[in-house]
Motif scaffolding. Structure first.
Motif, mmCIF file in Angstrom:
data_model
loop_
_atom_site.group_PDB
_atom_site.id
_atom_site.type_symbol
_atom_site.label_atom_id
_atom_site.label_comp_id
_atom_site.label_asym_id
_atom_site.label_seq_id
_atom_site.Cartn_x
_atom_site.Cartn_y
_atom_site.Cartn_z
ATOM 1 N N MET A 145 31.145 37.180 27.513
ATOM 2 C CA MET A 145 32.148 37.900 28.306
ATOM 3 C C MET A 145 32.286 39.342 27.864
ATOM 4 O O MET A 145 32.400 40.253 28.690
ATOM 5 C CB MET A 145 33.506 37.188 28.202
ATOM 6 C CG MET A 145 33.560 35.835 28.908
ATOM 7 S SD MET A 145 33.109 35.943 30.659
ATOM 8 C CE MET A 145 34.384 37.009 31.278
ATOM 9 N N LYS A 146 32.265 39.576 26.538
ATOM 10 C CA LYS A 146 32.394 40.954 26.056
ATOM 11 C C LYS A 146 31.156 41.784 26.371
ATOM 12 O O LYS A 146 31.214 43.011 26.368
ATOM 13 C CB LYS A 146 32.676 40.951 24.551
ATOM 14 C CG LYS A 146 34.085 40.470 24.215
ATOM 15 C CD LYS A 146 34.493 40.806 22.798
ATOM 16 C CE LYS A 146 35.959 40.488 22.556
ATOM 17 N NZ LYS A 146 36.438 40.895 21.221
ATOM 18 N N GLU B 206 41.332 43.069 22.686
ATOM 19 C CA GLU B 206 42.234 41.917 22.624
ATOM 20 C C GLU B 206 43.646 42.278 22.188
ATOM 21 O O GLU B 206 44.585 41.543 22.463
ATOM 22 C CB GLU B 206 41.645 40.855 21.687
ATOM 23 C CG GLU B 206 40.305 40.310 22.170
ATOM 24 C CD GLU B 206 39.983 38.950 21.587
ATOM 25 O OE1 GLU B 206 40.897 38.113 21.494
ATOM 26 O OE2 GLU B 206 38.814 38.713 21.230
ATOM 27 N N LYS C 76 32.762 34.007 24.303
ATOM 28 C CA LYS C 76 33.412 35.295 24.062
ATOM 29 C C LYS C 76 32.376 36.416 23.977
ATOM 30 O O LYS C 76 32.584 37.511 24.522
ATOM 31 C CB LYS C 76 34.238 35.234 22.770
ATOM 32 C CG LYS C 76 35.020 36.512 22.489
ATOM 33 C CD LYS C 76 35.805 36.438 21.187
ATOM 34 C CE LYS C 76 36.997 35.548 21.302
ATOM 35 N NZ LYS C 76 37.903 35.670 20.130
ATOM 36 N N TYR D 125 34.299 41.154 30.686
ATOM 37 C CA TYR D 125 35.392 41.566 29.803
ATOM 38 C C TYR D 125 35.138 42.975 29.262
ATOM 39 O O TYR D 125 36.037 43.824 29.265
ATOM 40 C CB TYR D 125 35.526 40.570 28.655
ATOM 41 C CG TYR D 125 36.696 40.841 27.723
ATOM 42 C CD1 TYR D 125 37.914 40.200 27.919
ATOM 43 C CD2 TYR D 125 36.575 41.725 26.658
ATOM 44 C CE1 TYR D 125 38.991 40.434 27.073
ATOM 45 C CE2 TYR D 125 37.636 41.973 25.807
ATOM 46 C CZ TYR D 125 38.845 41.330 26.018
ATOM 47 O OH TYR D 125 39.895 41.576 25.174
ATOM 48 N N VAL E 157 38.112 45.306 30.506
ATOM 49 C CA VAL E 157 39.197 45.131 29.539
ATOM 50 C C VAL E 157 38.862 45.909 28.268
ATOM 51 O O VAL E 157 37.715 45.904 27.813
ATOM 52 C CB VAL E 157 39.425 43.633 29.219
ATOM 53 C CG1 VAL E 157 40.594 43.452 28.265
ATOM 54 C CG2 VAL E 157 39.665 42.845 30.509
ATOM 55 N N VAL F 23 42.860 36.488 29.743
ATOM 56 C CA VAL F 23 42.725 37.510 30.796
ATOM 57 C C VAL F 23 41.737 37.074 31.877
ATOM 58 O O VAL F 23 41.391 37.868 32.747
ATOM 59 C CB VAL F 23 42.294 38.886 30.221
ATOM 60 C CG1 VAL F 23 43.302 39.400 29.224
ATOM 61 C CG2 VAL F 23 40.905 38.815 29.606
ATOM 62 N N MET F 24 41.304 35.833 31.834
ATOM 63 C CA MET F 24 40.354 35.352 32.840
ATOM 64 C C MET F 24 40.886 35.482 34.273
ATOM 65 O O MET F 24 40.138 35.877 35.174
ATOM 66 C CB MET F 24 39.955 33.907 32.548
ATOM 67 C CG MET F 24 39.025 33.744 31.344
ATOM 68 S SD MET F 24 37.538 34.775 31.443
ATOM 69 C CE MET F 24 36.766 34.100 32.912
ATOM 70 N N LEU G 146 40.286 39.058 35.243
ATOM 71 C CA LEU G 146 38.865 39.333 35.471
ATOM 72 C C LEU G 146 38.387 38.714 36.778
ATOM 73 O O LEU G 146 37.538 39.287 37.472
ATOM 74 C CB LEU G 146 38.036 38.798 34.293
ATOM 75 C CG LEU G 146 38.241 39.521 32.960
ATOM 76 C CD1 LEU G 146 37.479 38.816 31.852
ATOM 77 C CD2 LEU G 146 37.789 40.973 33.057
ATOM 78 N N VAL H 163 40.460 37.114 25.308
ATOM 79 C CA VAL H 163 39.444 36.838 26.328
ATOM 80 C C VAL H 163 39.864 35.700 27.255
ATOM 81 O O VAL H 163 39.849 35.841 28.480
ATOM 82 C CB VAL H 163 38.090 36.512 25.663
ATOM 83 C CG1 VAL H 163 37.076 36.083 26.716
ATOM 84 C CG2 VAL H 163 37.561 37.718 24.900
ATOM 85 N N ARG H 164 40.239 34.564 26.696
ATOM 86 C CA ARG H 164 40.566 33.395 27.539
ATOM 87 C C ARG H 164 41.761 33.672 28.446
ATOM 88 O O ARG H 164 41.809 33.219 29.591
ATOM 89 C CB ARG H 164 40.867 32.185 26.661
ATOM 90 C CG ARG H 164 39.645 31.574 25.984
ATOM 91 C CD ARG H 164 39.973 30.257 25.338
ATOM 92 N NE ARG H 164 40.330 29.234 26.320
ATOM 93 C CZ ARG H 164 40.690 27.991 25.999
ATOM 94 N NH1 ARG H 164 40.729 27.618 24.723
ATOM 95 N NH2 ARG H 164 40.987 27.120 26.929
#
Length: 622
Positions: free
Chosen positions: A141-142, A153, A138, A146, A150, A583-584, A587, A580-581
C-alpha cells in the motif's frame, strides 16, 4: 517613428524593418533600416553583442529601443508568473518529484482506470491482507495508493511531506483520514437512532419530510466519493473527534496562513441539524410569503403596511396594536423595513434552544418556536455540539489558523451555514478565522453567498469562504426524486461552472472593494483556477495579498498546485494522514474519484509519461 518589438516577435520585426527599408529613399534611412533589422533579430534571439561599425545615431536609438524592450519583457515576465500560468509544462509541474514518485503516480492512475479493481477495491484489500499478512500488505500500500494519497501514519511521519510542500511554495491542510469501516446496515442503524427524538422515537422533531431521517438514505456514504462521513455514536466519540481536530489546528499553526478543516456532523447529534434546518427553511418560507416579489434577494422584505396586508391575506388573526408589536420585534435595525438580514437574526438568549427561534403562527396569531419536541438531554447535547465548535474556533483564533467548516447534505446545510455565520460574527472581527463552504452545484448557493456577504458588510466582520462544486450530487438527486421535493442541484455541469464563476466574481469584487474577505478556490478544474487568476489580474488583486487561496488534494492535480506555488500564489494541499488499515475507506474514495475524473486523469497521465520519458532520455544522453 520606430516601433519597439516584443522579444518573441522576431518575424514581425523582420517584416516591418524590411518594409521600412523599402520605403527609404536616402542612404541614411536605408542604413538605419538595415541596422534595425539586424539589431532587432539579435535582441530577439538573445545574441546581441553590439556592433563596432554602428553609426552614432543608430547606436543611440538601438540602446533606447533595447532598454524599452528589456523593461517591457520584464513586466510581461512578472505577469506571466502571477496570473498566466502554463499548466501543461510537465518539467516545471513535477520538478519536486523523484523518478520513483512519478512512476508510482502513473501506476496508480493506470490502476484507477481498471473498473473491476476499483469496484472491488475493499474486498481485494481484505483478501490481500489475509494471503500476505499485514506487514507485506502495508509495504504494498505504501508503494502504491497509500503512498500516493496519504502523507503518513501520524504527525511525525507527515513532517517530511509538509516540509517538502513548503519548500515548493505549497501549504498543508492536515486531515486525519481515519474512518470507521462499518457495514451499510450498521450505518443506517446509527443514522436513524441519532436523527430521532429521544422523547418520541417515531419523530425527528421536524415538519418538512425533506428534513426527516429516511432509512433508505441512512448510509450517507452511498454514492459519495469525495467527502468523509461521520456517524454519531455517543458524546465521547464527538469529544474524540474534537481533540483530533485540535491536533490538526496545532499542526497547521507551524506555517503562516495555515488552514484546518472540520465537519459539524463529527461534533454532535445530527438531529439538531435536521430540526434547525427545518426551522430555518420554514421561517424563510414565511418571509417569502410576506415579502415583495420578483426583486433581488437583498431587496426582498416588507414594511408595516405590507405586513398588515399580507398577514390578513394569509389569515393571521391580529389587532393593529399586535401587528405593530410583531413588526417592531422583527425590524432589528429599526429602519421601518424588514429585510432578509433582519429576518435571519438569531435571538441571543440563555433559554433552551427550543425557545429561541420563534415566528408568528399564521393559524393562531401567536408567537411559537420552530424548534420543538426537544427533551432537556437533547437541548444539552445541542449545546455541547456548539461548545465543541466554539472550542475549535477559539483554538484556531489563538493559533493564527483559519478554520474551514466543510459543507454537507442539503438537509443539514441550512443549520450548518447559520452556525458558521454566527461563529464569523464572533471570531472574524480582526481577521478571517472561520470559513463557510459554498457548494456551487446547488441552485441557491449564489443567493446564500450574497446574503451572507451583505451581513458581513453590514456588521463589519471579515468574511471567509471556500468555493467547491459539491460532493453529494447523485445522492441528493436520488433522494429528492424519491421523496418528491425539488431537485436542489443545477441542471447541468455547465450551469454549475457558470455559477462557480458568478460566486468567484461576487467574492473577488467584494475583496477588491472592502479588503475584508478571504476566498479559497478549492478545485481541480483548471478553467476555474485560471478564471480566478484572470479576474484577480483584472481587479488588481495581487497574489501577495494573501486574500485568495487555492486548494487541491494530495496526490492529485500536481500540475496545477506546484506551478501556482512557484508563481507566488497561496496554494494548499489537503494532506490526509492515519494508519494504513484505518484509511482504507478514504483510499477507496480516491480510487473512485480518479476513475470518475477521466479527462483530467488522462491528461495528468500523459504529462507524467512525458516527464518520465524526458528524464530517461536526458539520463541516456548524459
Amino acid at each position: 517613428m520606430w516601433r519597439i518589438f516584443p522579444a518573441e516577435s522576431i518575424q514581425k520585426g523582420r517584416k516591418l524593418a524590411c518594409a521600412t527599408a523599402r520605403r527609404s529613399y536616402n542612404h541614411q534611412q536605408k542604413t538605419k533600416a538595415q541596422y534595425f533589422t539586424s539589431a532587432l533579430c539579435s535582441i530577439a534571439t538573445g545574441k546581441d553583442k553590439g556592433t563596432a561599425s554602428e553609426p552614432a545615431f543608430i547606436k543611440a536609438e538601438l540602446n533606447l529601443g533595447k532598454s524599452r524592450l528589456q523593461e517591457k519583457s520584464s513586466i510581461k515576465h512578472d505577469r506571466l508568473e502571477s496570473w498566466n500560468i502554463n499548466f501543461s509544462d510537465a518539467k516545471n509541474a513535477y520538478q519536486s518529484k523523484s523518478m520513483s514518485e512519478l512512476v508510482r503516480a502513473l501506476l496508480v492512475y493506470k490502476l484507477c482506470g481498471i473498473n473491476k479493481l476499483v469496484d472491488y477495491n475493499i474486498e481485494l484489500a481484505t483478501c490481500t491482507q489475509k494471503i500476505f499478512g499485514q506487514k507485506i500488505f502495508k509495504i504494498l500500500m505504501k508503494s502504491t495508493f497509500y503512498g500516493q494519497f496519504v502523507a503518513g501514519e501520524n504527525e511525525n511521519e507527515i513532517k517530511p511531506m509538509t516540509d517538502k510542500l513548503h519548500k515548493y511554495g505549497v501549504g498543508a491542510i492536515l486531515d486525519y483520514a481515519v474512518e470507521e469501516d462499518i457495514s451499510e446496515e450498521e450505518a443506517k442503524d446509527l443514522e436513524m437512532s441519532s436523527c430521532v427524538s429521544t422523547s418520541n422515537q417515531s419523530q425527528t422533531g421536524t415538519v418538512d419530510h425533506k428534513f426527516k431521517a429516511h432509512r433508505e438514505f441512512g448510509d450517507r456514504r452511498r454514492k459519495v466519493v469525495s467527502a468523509r462521513t461521520y456517524f454519531y455514536k455517543d458524546e465521547a466519540k464527538c469529544d474524540d473527534n474534537m481533540k483530533m481536530f485540535m491536533k490538526c489546528i496545532d499542526a497547521a499553526s507551524i506555517t503562516t496562513s495555515g488552514f484546518a478543516a472540520i465537519k459539524l456532523t463529527a461534533l454532535g447529534r445530527p438531529q439538531f441539524l435536521l430540526q434547525f434546518s427545518d426551522a430555518l427553511i420554514r421561517a424563510r418560507s414565511l418571509f417569502d410569503k410576506l415579502s415583495i416579489k420578483d426583486v433581488d434577494i437583498l431587496e426582498k422584505g416588507f414594511d408595516i403596511d405590507r405586513f398588515r396586508k399580507k398577514a390578513k391575506k394569509l389569515g393571521i388573526p391580529m389587532s393593529r396594536d399586535k401587528s405593530q408589536e410583531w413588526f417592531t420585534w422583527m425590524d432589528v435595525d429599526e429602519s421601518g423595513f424588514v429585510d432578509l438580514l433582519d429576518w435571519d437574526q438569531l435571538i441571543s438568549s440563555n433559554k433552551k434552544f427550543s425557545e429561541i427561534f420563534v415566528v408568528p403562527n399564521p393559524q393562531t396569531g401567536e408567537m411559537e418556536s420552530l424548534l420543538n419536541d426537544m427533551s432537556d438531554e437533547e437541548d444539552a447535547q445541542m449545546r455541547r455540539m456548539l461548545k465543541r465548535m466554539d472550542t475549535l474556533a477559539l483554538r484556531a483564533q489563538n493559533q493564527g489558523v483559519r478554520l474551514m467548516v466543510d459543507a454537507e447534505q442539503t438537509y443539514f446545510q441550512p443549520a450548518i451555514s447559520r452556525i458558521v455565520i454566527e461563529m464569523m460574527r464572533r471570531f472574524n472581527k480582526k481577521r478571517p478565522v472561520i470559513f463557510n463552504t459554498y457548494q456551487c452545484y446547488l441552485k441557491e448557493s449564489f443567493n446564500h453567498a450574497t446574503v451572507d456577504l451583505a451581513l458581513a458588510k453590514k456588521e463589519n466582520f471579515y468574511f471567509g469562504c471556500k468555493l467547491v462544486r459539491g460532493a453529494y450530487m447523485e445522492q441528493e438527486r436520488e433522494r429528492a426524486n424519491t421523496l418528491g421535493y425539488e431537485d436542489p442541484i443545477q441542471p447541468s455541469y455547465e450551469a454549475t461552472s457558470q455559477n462557480y464563476r458568478k460566486c468567484q466574481d461576487l467574492l473577488l469584487n467584494y475583496i477588491k472593494s472592502t479588503n475584508k474577505a478571504n476566498m479559497m478556490v478549492a478545485s481541480h478544474n483548471e478553467d476555474s483556477v485560471k478564471y480566478a487568476m484572470q479576474r484577480m489580474h483584472e481587479l488588481g488583486i495581487s497574489a501577495e495579498s494573501k486574500s485568495v487561496f487555492f486548494g487541491q488534494l494530495l496526490g492529485m492535480c500536481d500540475h496545477v498546485t506546484y506551478p501556482l506555488g512557484q508563481a507566488g500564489h497561496s496554494v494548499f494541499k489537503y494532506v490526509p494522514f492515519g494508519p494504513v488499515r484505518e484509511v482504507m475507506p478514504y483510499l477507496s474514495r480516491r480510487a473512485q474519484e480518479n476513475r470518475g475524473m477521466l479527462v483530467g486523469a488522462q491528461r495528468e497521465q500523459k504529462m507524467l509519461q512525458r516527464e518520465i520519458a524526458r528524464r530517461v532520455f536526458r539520463s541516456s544522453a548524459s
